[in-house]
Design a protein around this motif. Structure first.
Motif, PDB file in Angstrom:
ATOM      1  N   ARG B 425       0.821  -1.209   0.000  1.00 29.45           N
ATOM      2  CA  ARG B 425       0.000   0.000   0.000  1.00 29.45           C
ATOM      3  C   ARG B 425       0.856   1.262   0.000  1.00 29.45           C
ATOM      4  NH1 ARG B 425      -5.290  -0.594   1.434  1.00 29.45           N
ATOM      5  NH2 ARG B 425      -5.341   0.803   3.202  1.00 29.45           N
ATOM      6  N   VAL B 426       1.960   1.233   0.734  1.00 35.72           N
ATOM      7  CA  VAL B 426       2.844   2.406   0.749  1.00 35.72           C
ATOM      8  C   VAL B 426       3.526   2.554  -0.620  1.00 35.72           C
ATOM      9  CG1 VAL B 426       4.918   3.407   1.771  1.00 35.72           C
ATOM     10  CG2 VAL B 426       3.191   2.353   3.234  1.00 35.72           C
ATOM     11  N   ALA B 427       4.006   1.429  -1.162  1.00 41.40           N
ATOM     12  CA  ALA B 427       4.642   1.491  -2.480  1.00 41.40           C
ATOM     13  C   ALA B 427       3.635   1.975  -3.518  1.00 41.40           C
ATOM     14  CB  ALA B 427       5.191   0.114  -2.865  1.00 41.40           C
ATOM     15  N   GLY B 428       2.400   1.508  -3.398  1.00 41.75           N
ATOM     16  CA  GLY B 428       1.351   1.923  -4.343  1.00 41.75           C
ATOM     17  C   GLY B 428       1.049   3.404  -4.212  1.00 41.75           C
ATOM     18  N   ALA B 429       1.013   3.903  -2.973  1.00 40.73           N
ATOM     19  CA  ALA B 429       0.755   5.332  -2.776  1.00 40.73           C
ATOM     20  C   ALA B 429       1.807   6.143  -3.518  1.00 40.73           C
ATOM     21  CB  ALA B 429       0.773   5.675  -1.286  1.00 40.73           C
ATOM     22  N   SER B 430       3.029   5.631  -3.510  1.00 40.23           N
ATOM     23  CA  SER B 430       4.108   6.343  -4.176  1.00 40.23           C
ATOM     24  C   SER B 430       4.032   6.190  -5.694  1.00 40.23           C
ATOM     25  CB  SER B 430       5.448   5.802  -3.657  1.00 40.23           C
ATOM     26  OG  SER B 430       6.504   6.317  -4.417  1.00 40.23           O
ATOM     27  N   VAL B 431       3.999   4.951  -6.145  1.00 37.71           N
ATOM     28  CA  VAL B 431       4.111   4.694  -7.578  1.00 37.71           C
ATOM     29  C   VAL B 431       2.828   5.040  -8.336  1.00 37.71           C
ATOM     30  CG1 VAL B 431       4.452   2.863  -9.278  1.00 37.71           C
ATOM     31  CG2 VAL B 431       5.855   2.921  -7.221  1.00 37.71           C
ATOM     32  N   LYS B 432       1.706   4.640  -7.763  1.00 36.02           N
ATOM     33  CA  LYS B 432       0.455   4.840  -8.498  1.00 36.02           C
ATOM     34  C   LYS B 432      -0.152   6.208  -8.280  1.00 36.02           C
ATOM     35  CE  LYS B 432      -1.810   0.536  -7.937  1.00 36.02           C
ATOM     36  NZ  LYS B 432      -3.130  -0.010  -7.966  1.00 36.02           N
ATOM     37  N   ARG B 433       0.047   6.744  -7.075  1.00 39.15           N
ATOM     38  CA  ARG B 433      -0.678   7.972  -6.770  1.00 39.15           C
ATOM     39  C   ARG B 433       0.234   9.130  -6.394  1.00 39.15           C
ATOM     40  NH1 ARG B 433      -3.284   3.765  -4.577  1.00 39.15           N
ATOM     41  NH2 ARG B 433      -2.368   4.170  -2.546  1.00 39.15           N
ATOM     42  N   SER B 434       1.544   8.951  -6.578  1.00 37.49           N
ATOM     43  CA  SER B 434       2.496  10.043  -6.433  1.00 37.49           C
ATOM     44  C   SER B 434       2.561  10.666  -5.047  1.00 37.49           C
ATOM     45  CB  SER B 434       2.224  11.166  -7.441  1.00 37.49           C
ATOM     46  OG  SER B 434       2.159  10.652  -8.721  1.00 37.49           O
TER      47      SER B 434
END
Ligand code: FMN
Ligand code: SF4
Ligand code: FES
Lengths: 434, 890, 169
Positions: B425-434
């Motif tokens: 979820r943290v990686a996704g917040a970064s990669v997908k949602r900047s």
């Protein structure tokens, strides 16, 4: 062979010996168009010239080059010019001749395009098989750098450009522009979704012009000699000259640069020296394996974008393959299906499975085990593919099979004559389900 | 222009936000457009062509831009000449979509027939049978006859192991690449790919070991056909035979919602056939890690305790509840009267439910009269977190929504190992949602690849660094004074202390440059939302928690959704154990203890004042020789557990407990979300739930509690613990209005039907207008740099814990005891992979083989905690995380 | 392991692409390592993956997609005869079979006993006007006669360099 051109616009090497040599090239007004553009023209003027000259893409789709350039956003950097030198359509061998014999013309064209759109880097993507073709081209690039036509601050104009060569590794689909970009980025060469279009997000997601080798090679003449000089050749909507790669059952296969609008008959009979052994033309594939096949009665069609569409086919990249009466129409269609099945990238199901299925049915027919139902099946399968594929490759399969069924149905029927239906029982799905 | 777009799908009008894809718009009106490659959580590729629909848009005259009208004055619709993929085409105003029209239907049948050309049609033996979109669509649209020549089918090996957990049947694959995209886009382990092209294309993994990912099981869930199956479930059960019981994963603190797929076996006992993720967008979305999915086989281990045991003549022998319970009562009473109640103590593992833990502390505090209770053994390493109470992430926090404008600081945690789904979820917040993710640690971790910023501190200096960031926030004038005034006191006192932590001096101590510190401070303070996640490797330092609390408070990043602090605690209910006051120095609900604090686990296990103990769901004896000796010397030890652990082997009485899957209860996750789990399968006949055991012991000591069920205990907790006042069972299981489409499993939902809940978070002090946070900093212990090598002891996913040890399928993933060393140090010491080293510290020495690792900086050696032989614990002890050690080639 | 020379070549290749786009060099880098043995071994593939910071799985996936990379041993010379429609219309299929027979490998391709040549039929190589045509290790040989085949084979067997031989065709 009658001469319809007073001079070649692109195949200058056929008029002037040794033009791959940079000094010879310069003597023949080479790089003058670039000098002119850098000194006298704003980038947008270059685009407008090309637009007004009506230069259309020579890679297959015939999209107006100047219009494509004008789609490039002004405010996103870097931008790229990518040259499509993948040349893998069966029957096409023109770009190779340009790169080997008149490479500076291409380089000058690239430089003009890059100047017009504000790009400072360009990649020439050649099919992997062009290893040896890239040698003279690399030589030309090195010479152009030495003479200051490439590199930093070209001719003191402040405009800089690097051109780099990149070889693919054997995949027809990489000629499709978005697959080419993926391949250039180091991925499998599968096509991308559009939008975004390459003009907006192409190589490395940056604005990118992608043009065919021949398209860009047509640019220097236009810039140097002007719109009217260019429009002297060709028709109103298909101006200029085009190189036709003539192959198959003719006496003198080869590349011929002709004004657009020249009758097909001229290409086949005058340039190509007619059909081998004086036989009749049975079929014409005017744009390689992807062609709608035209019957021998269509020899008087004019070789321009509009006339070819009217005649039920396409000009494409100008790879004209001639079938004569000694050739079996079913066999010829099967050869092309083998090609597409080999080259289907596998991304979308209709193309991946459809080409496989077509090949299976064609093989059965050509091997003599086919039935009338199998012939009908061919029509069904292309119907199921048509319009449903991810990219044009899958769609390219359809016209060849359809026109071959139309033109050569009697040969199909002859091949399956006498074979009983359902020689192999069809399996009932319901049984395997429960 | 409006942000909403109205369009018509098969005659039905629907209004959706601009940019919505046609599939999603159709979902809103329950018009199912079949898909294979489309998945709501993954990028769109439009490659399977299953979702082709006819699309038309209102016509405008090219020249005048005026609408083109038909004879009735209605604007004409121009249809595209080719069908469009609904999964990649966004809606536009006035669009007309035909899904079930003749042409679109024909295209769909056409594509389906293509997909089936080489499919083996083995639904009767396929694990996906009954929950397979391909099967459903074939029943709906497929022809009864295969027109494709059977001899020409493409053949692939039938059960190809893609890794040792996942099996591929390529003949069933429809090449949708969902699995590949899951691995690269969500798991960030791009270990799957397509090899070859055209009809020869197939899925491969060439990682070493193959399919090297903590998330591989999810690839089987996103697979829309039976191509990817899990090794342990293959041919295990048909989907329709199973009862789907909602549960919560008991392996880490993330609290992933799971479903237990259970089936009545021949003997009548329920069998746990599989564990699948249960959708909860605010916790685990649609995912669980492989430990959660595969790590359930311990339930049926032959080593389970099945009956109470009692020590007779030095041997543990089988007994009965009726015999052991009075015995326990007598022994406890006699120790109490002989030595006083403070001679009794208890340790309850943080895997127990809130109900168990509540009764545990109640038993000790109210019935026995001792504050000697703790949950912090093993992985907990004496770690005590109260930041959750004051500035924990705000109620309503949803990491799947955190994106642009938010900064997430991750400090000292290898999330991929410690809390895998939190990593996703943290990686996704970064990669997908900047979101701006800043990963701070003593070494490189997997998250570095997705974080925009990484910083590395010297081990032991994390608290200095946070103080430096805090000082920089103050110095740059980035404090949120208004928030401080409303919610906190003590700000001016702490600013004085901060003068000693100017970025320059902190840079010297920590090795993080002052420019980096200032940039981190700025990004975090100025972010619209700020979250701090801190974990085990930041060290066990009271100064750290205080600094983090102050940092969150002075920037105002607390008390509201998507702001606040998450402590990455190790066990499924570590948070609950703290909430329930299973610590020696605090009462339930973080209320202060009046009178003297009790002994911590470490104190109880290292001293000699304790004579009798109850240990529930914890195994301190495995951790250290000191603990073991201490336990051996007790007058009386009761252990309740699933297995005869090393601690249990020392006990006087061993009581068989029920596993999570066998009982109900609640856990509280890292984000303070209280969630329920249900009874899935039968336990060994004589095993009891821990809360029931505790109640029975209390009964022997004269209490009359009368609880009939875990719900009953929870009812009391809602009364006794103000933070839990809303946590009545019926609230926790109330249906929630999540944006979920569980019956649309072909898009991205669950393939089974099960109850879904969101859980309830308790509110922090920062959210309570009546309470204020007292800011108080603690000066870190003097950090002395060492010229020796620093030993780091992180927590890892596949450690040597007992539950994994009892689970066969994951054995090859379990960490083989060794030490990791940077290549620089290896070179200095003349070591190659596999060479043996002696690592020593204060007279303790261990010998281990080494592995050279790219993830370590010079001067660090890494040994995970809780692995076979417990070398890390032997060197650093239970409560420290790192230590200076000497390393020699042995 | 990259040799010094290969390393230099790789560095030159990498200069062509932006520093954060090393993956672009996968195809060119694979050509470099494929020259070691004329096919790609697991070690070669690992070398490319490590040098370009991509996964081994990714490199395999790229190799599988393109026809010019091979993971199985082949002869020293890869003889690729075009048998696609334009060439087949001028007898290329028969030519291909004859060529195989002259190399004593049946009529449908394969590797010669001395492991010097591997012959295969391929799709169009952009030399359709000069059928029959082929490439040997990507050098073009065009408008071939049967006698020329014998000569080419002979000269290569005698150890003449490919470029020298190719220059004559
Ligand atoms: C399957 C496929 C293969 C193609 N192959 C080539 C090619 O080999 N060379 C080329 O220039 N264009 C090829 N094209 C066309 C390109 O996609 C693109 O239209 C062209 O490079 C644009 O350049 P132009 O506008 O100068 O023609 C191909 C298209 C498809 C769909
Ligand atoms: S294995 Fe499954 S998920 Fe992966 S491509 Fe095949 S069908 Fe799709
Ligand atoms: S193409 Fe739309 S779901 Fe696959």
């Amino acid at each position: 062979m009658s001469k319809v051109l007073d001079r070649h616009l692109i195949f200058r090497h056929r008029d002037i010996e040794n033009i791959q040599n940079i000094d010879t090239y310069i003597k023949d007004d080479g790089y003058s168009a670039l000098k002119k553009a850098l000194k006298e023209m704003k980038p947008v003027d270059v685009t407008n010239e090309v637009k007004s000259a009506g230069l259309r893409g020579r890679g297959g789709a015939g999209f107006p080059a100047g219009v494509k350039w004008s789609f490039i956003p002004k405010d996103i950097f870097p931008k790229y010019v990518v040259v499509n030198a993948d040349e893998s359509e069966p029957g096409t061998f023109k770009d190779r001749e340009i790169m080997e014999k008149n490479p500076h013309l291409l380089l000058e064209g690239i430089a003009l395009c890059a100047y017009a759109v504000g790009a400072s880097a360009s990649y020439i993507y050649g099919r992997g098989e062009f290893l040896s073709t890239f040698r003279p081209l690399q030589q030309a690039i090195d010479d152009a750098y030495k003479h200051g036509f490439l590199g930093e601050n070209i001719l003191g104009s402040g405009f800089s450009l690097d051109i780099r060569l990149h070889l693919g590794a054997g995949a027809y689909i990489c000629g499709e522009e978005t697959a080419l970009l993926n391949s250039l980025e180091g991925l499998m060469g599968q096509p991308r979704n559009r939008p975004p279009f390459p003009a907006v997000a192409g190589l490395y997601a940056k604005p990118t012009v992608i043009n065919n080798v021949e398209t860009l090679s047509g640019v220097p003449y236009i810039i140097l000699n002007g719109i009217d000089a260019y429009r002297k050749y060709g028709t109103d909507r298909s101006p200029g000259t085009k190189i036709f790669s003539l192959s198959g059952r003719v006496n003198r296969p080869g590349n011929y640069e002709l004004p657009l609008g020249t009758p097909l008959r001229h290409l086949v009979e005058e340039c190509g020296g007619g059909v081998i052994d004086g036989k009749q033309v049975k079929g014409i594939l005017p744009s390689g394996a992807a062609s709608s096949i035209m019957g021998g009665d269509k020899l008087d069609t004019h070789l321009d974008y509009e006339s070819m569409v009217e005649a039920g086919s396409m000009l494409g990249s100008g790879s004209v393959i001639i079938l004569d009466e000694t050739i079996n129409g079913v066999w010829a269609a099967k050869k092309n299906i083998d090609f597409f099945r080999h080259e289907s990238c596998g991304k979308c199901s209709p193309c991946r499975e459809g080409t496989h299925w077509l090949k299976s049915v064609y093989t059965k027919i050509v091997d003599g085990h086919g039935t009338k139902q199998d012939v009908d099946m061919l029509g069904t399968i292309i119907g199921q593919m048509e319009g449903n594929c991810f990219c044009p490759l899958g769609e390219f399969v359809v016209p060849g099979v359809r026109t071959s069924l139309g033109l050569y149905m009697d040969e199909y029927l002859e091949m399956v004559a006498g074979n009983e239906e359902a020689s192999q029982p069809q399996k009932d799905l319901i049984h395997t389900f429960f | 222009m409006s942000d909403q777009v109205t369009l018509t799908i098969d005659g039905k009008t629907v209004t959706v936000p601009k940019g919505t894809l046609i599939v999603e718009a159709a979902k809103q009106i329950e018009q199912e457009i079949p898909v294979f490659c489309y998945h709501g959580k993954l990028s769109q590729v439009g490659m399977c062509r299953m979702c082709l629909v006819e699309v038309g848009t209102p016509m405008f005259d090219r020249a005048t831009r005026e609408p083109v009208l038909d004879e009735n004055g209605v604007q004409k619709i121009g249809f595209f000449p080719k069908p469009m993929t609904a999964c990649t085409t966004p809606v536009s105003e006035g669009m007309v979509v035909k899904v079930d029209s003749g042409a679109a239907l024909d295209d769909r049948k056409a594509v389906l027939e293509f997909l089936l050309t080489s499919h083996p049609l083995d639904c009767p033996v396929c694990d996906k049978g009954g929950e397979c979109p391909l099967q459903d669509l074939t029943m709906k649209h497929g022809s009864g006859i295969s027109r494709f020549n059977y001899e020409e089918k493409q053949h692939f090996p039938k059960k190809y192991p893609l890794g040792d957990l996942i099996v591929l049947d390529m003949e069933r694959c429809v090449i949708c690449t969902r699995c590949i995209r899951f691995q690269s886009e969500i798991a960030h382990d791009p270990v799957l790919a397509i090899e070859n092209r055209g009809r020869h294309a197939h899925i491969v993994s060439y990682s070493d070991p193959p399919f090297d990912s903590h998330y591989s099981g999810n690839a089987t869930d996103v697979c829309p056909v039976g191509a990817l199956t899990t090794k342990d479930f293959r041919f295990g059960a048909r989907s329709w035979e199973m009862k789907n019981v909602p549960s919560i994963c008991n392996h880490c603190g993330v609290g992933c919602n799971t479903v237990l797929g259970t089936r009545k076996g021949g003997s009548g006992t329920g069998q746990l056939k599989r564990v699948m993720p249960r959708q909860n967008e605010t916790v685990n979305e649609l995912w669980i890690c492989d430990k959660g999915r595969f790590g359930h086989h311990f339930n049926e281990s032959p080593n389970r305790l099945t009956t109470p045991l009692i020590r007779q003549d030095g041997q543990l022998v089988e007994s009965t509840w009726a015999d052991v319970l009075p015995f326990i009562g007598e022994k406890i009473s006699s120790i109490k009267s002989a030595n006083g109640s403070t001679a009794l103590g208890g340790i309850a593992g943080a895997r127990l439910s809130n109900e168990d833990l509540y009764l545990f502390q109640k038993l000790f505090r109210q019935i026995i009269g001792s504050n000697n209770i703790d949950h912090r053994v093993g992985l907990n390493a004496n770690f005590e977190d109260t930041t959750a109470y004051t500035v924990g992430v705000g109620v309503g926090t949803d990491l799947s929504q955190v994106g642009k404008g938010s900064t997430i600081l991750v400090i000292g945690s290898d999330l991929d190992q410690e809390a895998p789904i939190l990593y996703i979820r943290v990686a996704g917040a970064s990669v997908k949602r900047s979101a701006h993710v800043i990963n701070i640690g003593g070494r490189r971790t997997k998250l570095d690849a997705q974080a925009q910023t990484s910083a590395y501190y010297q081990y032991g200096t994390a608290s200095y660094l946070v103080l430096g960031i805090l000082a920089s926030v103050v110095a740059q004038g980035l404090v949120n004074q208004e928030w401080i005034d409303r919610h906190a006191t003590g700000f001016s006192e702490i600013t004085k202390l901060l003068q000693d932590f100017a970025p320059d001096s902190v840079a010297d101590t920590t090795g993080v440059s002052s420019a980096e510190i200032e940039a981190i401070a700025k990004s975090y303070a100025e972010a619209e939302n700020g979250i701090i996640i801190f974990g085990h490797e930041a060290g066990n330092d009271p100064a750290l928690g205080a600094a983090i609390e102050a940092l969150a408070a002075v920037t105002g990043h607390a008390g509201k959704p998507n702001n606040g602090v998450i402590a990455v605690l190790p066990h499924a209910n570590s948070r609950g154990a703290a909430d329930m006051g299973v610590v020696p120095n605090r009462l339930l609900g973080y209320l202060p203890l009046e009178g003297e604090a009790g002994l911590s686990a470490e104190q109880m296990l290292s001293g000699n004042s304790i004579k009798g103990m109850i240990i529930a769901g914890a195994d301190p004896a495995s951790e250290s020789d000191t603990y073991r000796e201490c336990l051996q010397n007790l007058d009386f030890l009761v252990v309740q557990d699933l297995f005869l652990t090393e601690t249990a082997q020392l006990a006087d009485v061993v009581l068989p407990a029920k596993a999570v899957a066998e009982r109900d209860g609640t856990f509280t996750n890292l984000e303070r979300r209280v969630q329920t789990f249900d009874v899935g399968i039968d336990s060994p006949l004589l095993a009891w739930s821990d809360w029931l055991i505790l109640a029975a012991i209390a009964g022997q000591l004269g209490a009359d509690w009368g609880y009939a069920s875990a719900d009953g205990v929870m009812a009391e907790i809602t009364q006794e613990v103000p933070l839990y006042q809303n946590m009545a069972f019926e609230n926790l299981v109330a249906p929630v209005s999540l944006d979920r489409q569980t019956d649309h499993y072909i898009y991205e939902g669950m393939s089974f039907t099960a109850d879904v809940h969101e859980g309830i978070q308790w509110a922090t002090v920062a959210e309570n207008e009546q309470q204020k946070i007292t800011l108080q900093l603690v000066v870190p212990e003097n950090h002395t740099g060492s010229d020796e090598i620093t030993l780091v002891t992180p927590r890892i996913l596949y450690d040597g814990g007992r539950l994994l040890a009892e689970t066969d399928v994951v054995q090859s993933h379990v960490f083989q005891t060794r030490a990791l060393l940077s290549s620089v140090d290896a070179k200095k010491l003349g070591l190659n992979n596999g060479d043996s080293v002696t690592i020593s510290q204060n007279g303790t020495a261990v010998n281990l083989p080494i592995q050279i690792s790219r993830m370590l900086n010079e001067g660090t050696i890494l040994i995970p905690r809780n692995i076979e032989g417990r070398p890390a614990e032997r060197l650093v002890g239970s409560s420290d995380v790192h230590a200076s050690v000497k390393v020699k080639k042995s | 392991m990259w040799s010094e020379k290969e390393r230099q070549e790789l560095d030159k290749i990498l200069e062509k692409y932006p520093p954060d786009r090393k993956m672009s060099a996968v195809l060119p880098a694979l050509y470099v390592v494929q020259r070691r043995k004329n096919y790609l071994t697991d070690d070669d593939i690992k070398d490319v993956a490590e040098a370009l910071d991509v996964t081994v799985t990714h490199v395999h996936s790229v190799i599988g997609f393109y026809t010019l990379f091979r993971k199985e041993p082949t002869g020293k010379y890869m003889v690729q005869v075009c048998t696609d429609l334009p060439c087949a219309l001028r007898g290329a299929e028969d030519f291909y079979h004859r060529l195989c027979e002259r190399m004593e490998i049946g009529s449908h391709g394969g590797t010669t006993d001395d492991d010097l040549f591997t012959v295969e039929g391929v799709v169009c190589i952009a030399a359709c006007d000069k059928a029959p045509c082929m490439q040997i290790n990507l050098e073009f040989f065009e408008s071939l006669t049967d006698d020329q085949i014998d000569e080419v084979i002979k000269r290569l067997r005698q150890g003449e360099s490919l470029t020298a031989v190719a220059a004559n065709y």
